[in-house]
Design an enzyme around this catalytic site. Structure first.
Site, PDB file in Angstrom:
ATOM      1  N   THR A 156      40.052  43.295  36.336  1.00  0.00           N
ATOM      2  CA  THR A 156      41.246  44.007  36.800  1.00  0.00           C
ATOM      3  C   THR A 156      41.952  43.227  37.901  1.00  0.00           C
ATOM      4  O   THR A 156      43.166  43.319  38.041  1.00  0.00           O
ATOM      5  CB  THR A 156      40.831  45.408  37.312  1.00  0.00           C
TER       6      THR A 156
ATOM      7  N   THR B 119      35.042  44.668  37.640  1.00  0.00           N
ATOM      8  CA  THR B 119      34.084  45.510  38.374  1.00  0.00           C
ATOM      9  C   THR B 119      32.993  46.080  37.456  1.00  0.00           C
ATOM     10  O   THR B 119      31.901  46.400  37.928  1.00  0.00           O
ATOM     11  CB  THR B 119      34.800  46.694  39.056  1.00  0.00           C
TER      12      THR B 119
HETATM   13  C1  SIN Z   1      36.657  44.791  34.111  1.00  0.00           C
HETATM   14  O1  SIN Z   1      35.525  45.093  34.489  1.00  0.00           O
HETATM   15  O2  SIN Z   1      36.953  43.648  33.734  1.00  0.00           O
HETATM   16  C2  SIN Z   1      37.733  45.817  34.090  1.00  0.00           C
HETATM   17  C3  SIN Z   1      37.572  46.850  35.129  1.00  0.00           C
HETATM   18  C4  SIN Z   1      37.697  46.317  36.525  1.00  0.00           C
HETATM   19  O3  SIN Z   1      37.689  45.129  36.811  1.00  0.00           O
HETATM   20  O4  SIN Z   1      37.817  47.193  37.418  1.00  0.00           O
END
Ligand code: SIN
Length: 323
Positions: free
Chosen positions: A16, A99
């Site tokens: 993200t 995340t």
């Molecule tokens: C991911 O994990 O690539 C998408 C979600 C995020 O980074 O919060």
């Protein structure tokens, strides 16, 4: 200002933090992994200052939503980290990551890299780069401050101003910016206005057998198949039986409470163990760990969450295969 001869490498993997949405106010309907890591760095004023003046070197290792993280990206990431860490000019490595599986990557890297003298700092964001108030830029600044901090070492994660060690860090919220916690252990410290304030020591170096794992993953053509199953009301042994028929090599079971299992699931796991499948018990409780008792028929994960126990079991099976 540039400190001659010192370099911090930033490896981009997506997430993200590199996400974009059509509407600036949309914090959920975005696409992860759209912006290149060099562009992310260029958009943050003061990054080189946060890095203590070190030269910044950006490299795109992958560009994925971390829900799709897999062993081949881990392998590439570990190899790139190891190569950069060997360079005497490199004082630390920062990784931009999604995340969702950050804690698994952190644990994996902590088990295969020699980070006794240098830090590898994972960072991320809960809001895409196009959000009205993206959290990525501050997280990058904070990660850079940690990578440049005197004496920093080990694999750590930095988000929302907190520094977390690899063993305890866990994503605990699907939406809030403050999405990570180390539970009962608490964070290692904080980054405040570019200054690192530690309340616990940097993470312990992995044991030498874990470091041997690096040599194996560097050449591993095939990763062992390890799956996670969950104990719950009405659980049965059907899933375990199917996995065994399908050639699974290891099973981590997310048990209820202190490692307890529905009798039907337990019977299937014992049968699986008898035919050579490695079985490890973790707990589905968000805090605490399974406390082993004398005579336990199935080993416990020694405090690792189910997803991290899976990483360790894969590495363990790999080591066994090469022994
Ligand atoms: C991911 O994990 O690539 C998408 C979600 C995020 O980074 O919060």
């Amino acid at each position: 200002m540039q400190v001659s001869g010192q370099k911090i490498v930033v490896l981009g993997t997506g997430g993200t933090i590199a996400g974009t949405s059509a509407q600036a106010g949309d914090n959920i309907g975005y696409t992860a992994a759209q912006v290149g890591v060099a562009q992310l760095l260029a958009a943050v004023p003061g990054l080189q200052h946060a890095a203590g003046g070190a030269e910044l070197h950006a490299e795109q290792v992958a560009q994925i939503d971390s829900k799709d993280m897999d062993m081949s990206v881990w392998q590439t990431l570990a190899l790139r980290c190891a190569q950069h860490l060997q360079d005497p000019a490199v004082t630390g490595v920062v990784i931009t990551h999604g995340t969702d599986t950050l804690e698994e990557t952190a644990w994996f890297l902590s088990q295969v890299l020699d980070v006794r003298c240098k830090p590898v700092v994972l960072t991320c964001a809960m809001r895409p780069a196009t959000a009205l108030t993206p959290d990525g830029p501050q997280n990058l600044l904070d990660a850079m401050a940690v990578a440049a901090a005197q004496g920093a070492r080990g694999v750590v994660s930095v988000a929302a101003g907190e520094i977390h060690g690899p063993r305890h860090v866990q994503k605990v919220h699907p939406y809030r910016v403050h999405a990570f916690s180390s539970g009962e252990a608490g964070p290692l410290g904080w980054v405040e206005e570019g200054v690192v304030r530690l309340v616990q020591d940097w993470p312990l170096a992995p044991n030498p057998s874990a470091l041997n794992a690096f040599k194996m993953i560097a050449n591993a053509p095939l990763w062992p198949r390890v799956e996670i199953v969950l104990n719950h009301a009405g659980a049965s042994g059907a899933m375990v039986d199917a996995l065994v028929r399908d050639g699974v090599q290891g099973i981590v079971v997310a048990c209820t409470g202190n490692g307890t299992l529905h009798h039907a699931l337990e019977a299937a796991l014992l049968k699986a163990q008898d035919v050579g499948v490695r079985v490890v018990r973790s707990t589905r409780c968000a805090q605490g760990q399974v406390l082993p008792k004398p005579g336990d028929a199935l080993p416990d994960s020694q405090g690792l969450s189910p997803v991290k126990a899976r990483v360790s079991l894969m590495l363990d099976i790999l080591q066994g295969q090469s022994a």
